[in-house]
Design a protein around this motif. Structure first.
Motif, PDB file in Angstrom:
ATOM      1  N   ALA A   3      14.557  35.927  -5.707  1.00 53.33           N
ATOM      2  CA  ALA A   3      15.776  37.089  -6.123  1.00 53.33           C
ATOM      3  C   ALA A   3      16.945  36.271  -5.699  1.00 53.33           C
ATOM      4  O   ALA A   3      17.174  35.685  -4.645  1.00 53.33           O
ATOM      5  CB  ALA A   3      15.542  38.244  -5.546  1.00 53.33           C
ATOM      6  N   PRO A   4      18.059  36.406  -6.459  1.00 51.79           N
ATOM      7  CA  PRO A   4      19.180  35.910  -6.228  1.00 51.79           C
ATOM      8  C   PRO A   4      19.753  36.603  -5.035  1.00 51.79           C
ATOM      9  O   PRO A   4      19.543  38.100  -4.634  1.00 51.79           O
ATOM     10  CB  PRO A   4      20.094  36.450  -7.393  1.00 51.79           C
ATOM     11  N   ILE A   5      20.542  35.879  -4.300  1.00 51.91           N
ATOM     12  CA  ILE A   5      21.176  36.453  -2.992  1.00 51.91           C
ATOM     13  C   ILE A   5      22.299  37.560  -3.458  1.00 51.91           C
ATOM     14  O   ILE A   5      23.322  37.141  -4.033  1.00 51.91           O
ATOM     15  CB  ILE A   5      21.725  35.415  -2.084  1.00 51.91           C
ATOM     16  N   GLU A   6      22.475  38.626  -2.459  1.00 52.76           N
ATOM     17  CA  GLU A   6      23.557  39.651  -2.869  1.00 52.76           C
ATOM     18  C   GLU A   6      24.456  39.374  -1.712  1.00 52.76           C
ATOM     19  O   GLU A   6      24.029  39.797  -0.676  1.00 52.76           O
ATOM     20  CB  GLU A   6      23.016  41.058  -3.010  1.00 52.76           C
ATOM     21  N   TRP A   7      25.645  39.188  -2.116  1.00 53.22           N
ATOM     22  CA  TRP A   7      26.808  38.752  -0.856  1.00 53.22           C
ATOM     23  C   TRP A   7      27.367  40.153  -0.709  1.00 53.22           C
ATOM     24  O   TRP A   7      27.768  40.710  -1.749  1.00 53.22           O
ATOM     25  CB  TRP A   7      27.670  37.727  -1.309  1.00 53.22           C
ATOM     26  N   TYR A   8      27.886  40.489   0.443  1.00 54.89           N
ATOM     27  CA  TYR A   8      28.611  41.628   0.611  1.00 54.89           C
ATOM     28  C   TYR A   8      29.885  41.203   1.460  1.00 54.89           C
ATOM     29  O   TYR A   8      29.508  40.420   2.680  1.00 54.89           O
ATOM     30  CB  TYR A   8      27.806  42.693   1.747  1.00 54.89           C
ATOM     31  N   ALA A   9      30.904  41.607   1.158  1.00 54.97           N
ATOM     32  CA  ALA A   9      32.369  41.136   1.486  1.00 54.97           C
ATOM     33  C   ALA A   9      32.820  42.318   2.703  1.00 54.97           C
ATOM     34  O   ALA A   9      32.391  43.345   2.563  1.00 54.97           O
ATOM     35  CB  ALA A   9      33.337  40.993   0.512  1.00 54.97           C
ATOM     36  N   ALA A  10      33.296  41.782   3.554  1.00 57.59           N
ATOM     37  CA  ALA A  10      34.179  42.608   4.622  1.00 57.59           C
ATOM     38  C   ALA A  10      35.306  43.429   3.789  1.00 57.59           C
ATOM     39  O   ALA A  10      35.548  42.991   2.578  1.00 57.59           O
ATOM     40  CB  ALA A  10      34.534  41.823   5.706  1.00 57.59           C
ATOM     41  N   SER A  11      35.627  44.279   4.511  1.00 63.52           N
ATOM     42  CA  SER A  11      36.593  45.393   3.766  1.00 63.52           C
ATOM     43  C   SER A  11      37.833  44.451   3.491  1.00 63.52           C
ATOM     44  O   SER A  11      38.614  44.919   2.505  1.00 63.52           O
ATOM     45  CB  SER A  11      37.060  46.508   4.666  1.00 63.52           C
ATOM     46  N   CYS A  20      37.830  35.946   2.842  1.00 69.47           N
ATOM     47  CA  CYS A  20      37.123  37.214   3.497  1.00 69.47           C
ATOM     48  C   CYS A  20      35.607  36.319   3.782  1.00 69.47           C
ATOM     49  O   CYS A  20      35.093  35.628   3.400  1.00 69.47           O
ATOM     50  CB  CYS A  20      36.934  38.094   2.699  1.00 69.47           C
ATOM     51  N   ILE A  21      35.308  37.404   4.975  1.00 62.52           N
ATOM     52  CA  ILE A  21      33.812  36.711   5.192  1.00 62.52           C
ATOM     53  C   ILE A  21      32.835  37.406   4.456  1.00 62.52           C
ATOM     54  O   ILE A  21      32.998  38.695   4.337  1.00 62.52           O
ATOM     55  CB  ILE A  21      33.366  36.993   6.855  1.00 62.52           C
ATOM     56  N   GLU A  22      31.739  36.796   3.934  1.00 65.34           N
ATOM     57  CA  GLU A  22      30.876  37.480   3.017  1.00 65.34           C
ATOM     58  C   GLU A  22      29.344  37.441   3.795  1.00 65.34           C
ATOM     59  O   GLU A  22      29.315  36.469   4.549  1.00 65.34           O
ATOM     60  CB  GLU A  22      30.600  37.061   1.802  1.00 65.34           C
ATOM     61  N   ILE A  23      28.567  38.239   3.926  1.00 69.73           N
ATOM     62  CA  ILE A  23      27.219  38.174   4.471  1.00 69.73           C
ATOM     63  C   ILE A  23      26.234  38.777   3.526  1.00 69.73           C
ATOM     64  O   ILE A  23      26.417  39.243   2.712  1.00 69.73           O
ATOM     65  CB  ILE A  23      27.391  39.043   5.969  1.00 69.73           C
ATOM     66  N   ALA A  24      24.922  38.007   3.769  1.00 74.29           N
ATOM     67  CA  ALA A  24      23.852  38.303   2.970  1.00 74.29           C
ATOM     68  C   ALA A  24      22.485  38.250   4.001  1.00 74.29           C
ATOM     69  O   ALA A  24      22.699  37.659   4.971  1.00 74.29           O
ATOM     70  CB  ALA A  24      23.654  37.450   1.661  1.00 74.29           C
ATOM     71  N   ARG A  25      21.553  38.899   3.285  1.00 77.31           N
ATOM     72  CA  ARG A  25      20.215  38.796   4.026  1.00 77.31           C
ATOM     73  C   ARG A  25      19.246  38.027   3.247  1.00 77.31           C
ATOM     74  O   ARG A  25      19.212  38.399   1.910  1.00 77.31           O
ATOM     75  CB  ARG A  25      19.932  40.262   4.327  1.00 77.31           C
ATOM     76  N   ASP A  26      18.584  37.082   3.793  1.00 79.26           N
ATOM     77  CA  ASP A  26      17.644  36.200   2.738  1.00 79.26           C
ATOM     78  C   ASP A  26      16.320  36.359   3.638  1.00 79.26           C
ATOM     79  O   ASP A  26      16.098  35.473   4.555  1.00 79.26           O
ATOM     80  CB  ASP A  26      18.227  34.902   2.661  1.00 79.26           C
ATOM     81  N   GLY A  27      15.469  37.260   3.510  1.00 81.40           N
ATOM     82  CA  GLY A  27      14.150  37.553   4.266  1.00 81.40           C
ATOM     83  C   GLY A  27      14.713  37.725   5.655  1.00 81.40           C
ATOM     84  O   GLY A  27      15.491  38.656   6.055  1.00 81.40           O
ATOM     85  N   ASP A  28      14.231  36.898   6.885  1.00 86.48           N
ATOM     86  CA  ASP A  28      14.488  36.862   8.008  1.00 86.48           C
ATOM     87  C   ASP A  28      15.612  36.201   8.566  1.00 86.48           C
ATOM     88  O   ASP A  28      15.936  36.122   9.840  1.00 86.48           O
ATOM     89  CB  ASP A  28      13.398  36.598   8.953  1.00 86.48           C
ATOM     90  N   ARG A  29      16.568  35.695   7.616  1.00 82.14           N
ATOM     91  CA  ARG A  29      17.699  35.091   7.919  1.00 82.14           C
ATOM     92  C   ARG A  29      18.967  36.010   7.523  1.00 82.14           C
ATOM     93  O   ARG A  29      18.817  36.628   6.567  1.00 82.14           O
ATOM     94  CB  ARG A  29      17.694  33.645   7.112  1.00 82.14           C
ATOM     95  N   VAL A  30      20.033  35.643   8.207  1.00 84.03           N
ATOM     96  CA  VAL A  30      21.281  36.160   7.924  1.00 84.03           C
ATOM     97  C   VAL A  30      22.182  35.153   7.356  1.00 84.03           C
ATOM     98  O   VAL A  30      22.230  34.114   7.830  1.00 84.03           O
ATOM     99  CB  VAL A  30      21.875  36.982   9.127  1.00 84.03           C
ATOM    100  N   LEU A  31      22.679  35.163   6.143  1.00 89.37           N
ATOM    101  CA  LEU A  31      23.721  34.160   5.703  1.00 89.37           C
ATOM    102  C   LEU A  31      25.091  34.697   5.780  1.00 89.37           C
ATOM    103  O   LEU A  31      25.525  35.674   5.393  1.00 89.37           O
ATOM    104  CB  LEU A  31      23.452  33.843   4.190  1.00 89.37           C
ATOM    105  N   MET A  32      26.022  33.722   6.171  1.00 87.13           N
ATOM    106  CA  MET A  32      27.430  34.098   6.311  1.00 87.13           C
ATOM    107  C   MET A  32      28.126  32.876   5.501  1.00 87.13           C
ATOM    108  O   MET A  32      27.815  31.810   5.606  1.00 87.13           O
ATOM    109  CB  MET A  32      27.909  34.171   7.726  1.00 87.13           C
TER     110      MET A  32
END
Length: 66
Positions: A3-11, A20-32
């Motif tokens: 599935a495509p990675i869903e990135w979430y931006a800080a406020s 801005c820093i963006e963060i995503a979850r990919d299984g058991d990994r955290v991507l930034m």
């Protein structure tokens, strides 16, 4: 295919800025990544990110700030 990675931006990124820093979850990994450099991704685990954030809140890295 995964599935495509869903990135979430800080406020700070909600105002349409591009620094801005963006963060995503990919299984058991955290991507930034930094929104201005989306191809440069830092990979960590939830436990390591949690420890890092707790260290920031506790002032463990204050000596790096002028």
């Amino acid at each position: 295919m995964s599935a495509p990675i869903e990135w979430y931006a800080a406020s700070c990124g909600q105002g349409g800025g591009n620094n801005c820093i963006e963060i995503a979850r990919d299984g058991d990994r955290v991507l930034m990544r930094e929104s201005s450099k989306p191809d440069e991704i830092v990979v960590t685990t939830p436990a390591k990110l949690d420890a890092f954030l707790k260290g920031i809140k506790a002032g463990e890295f204050d000596h790096f700030v002028d």
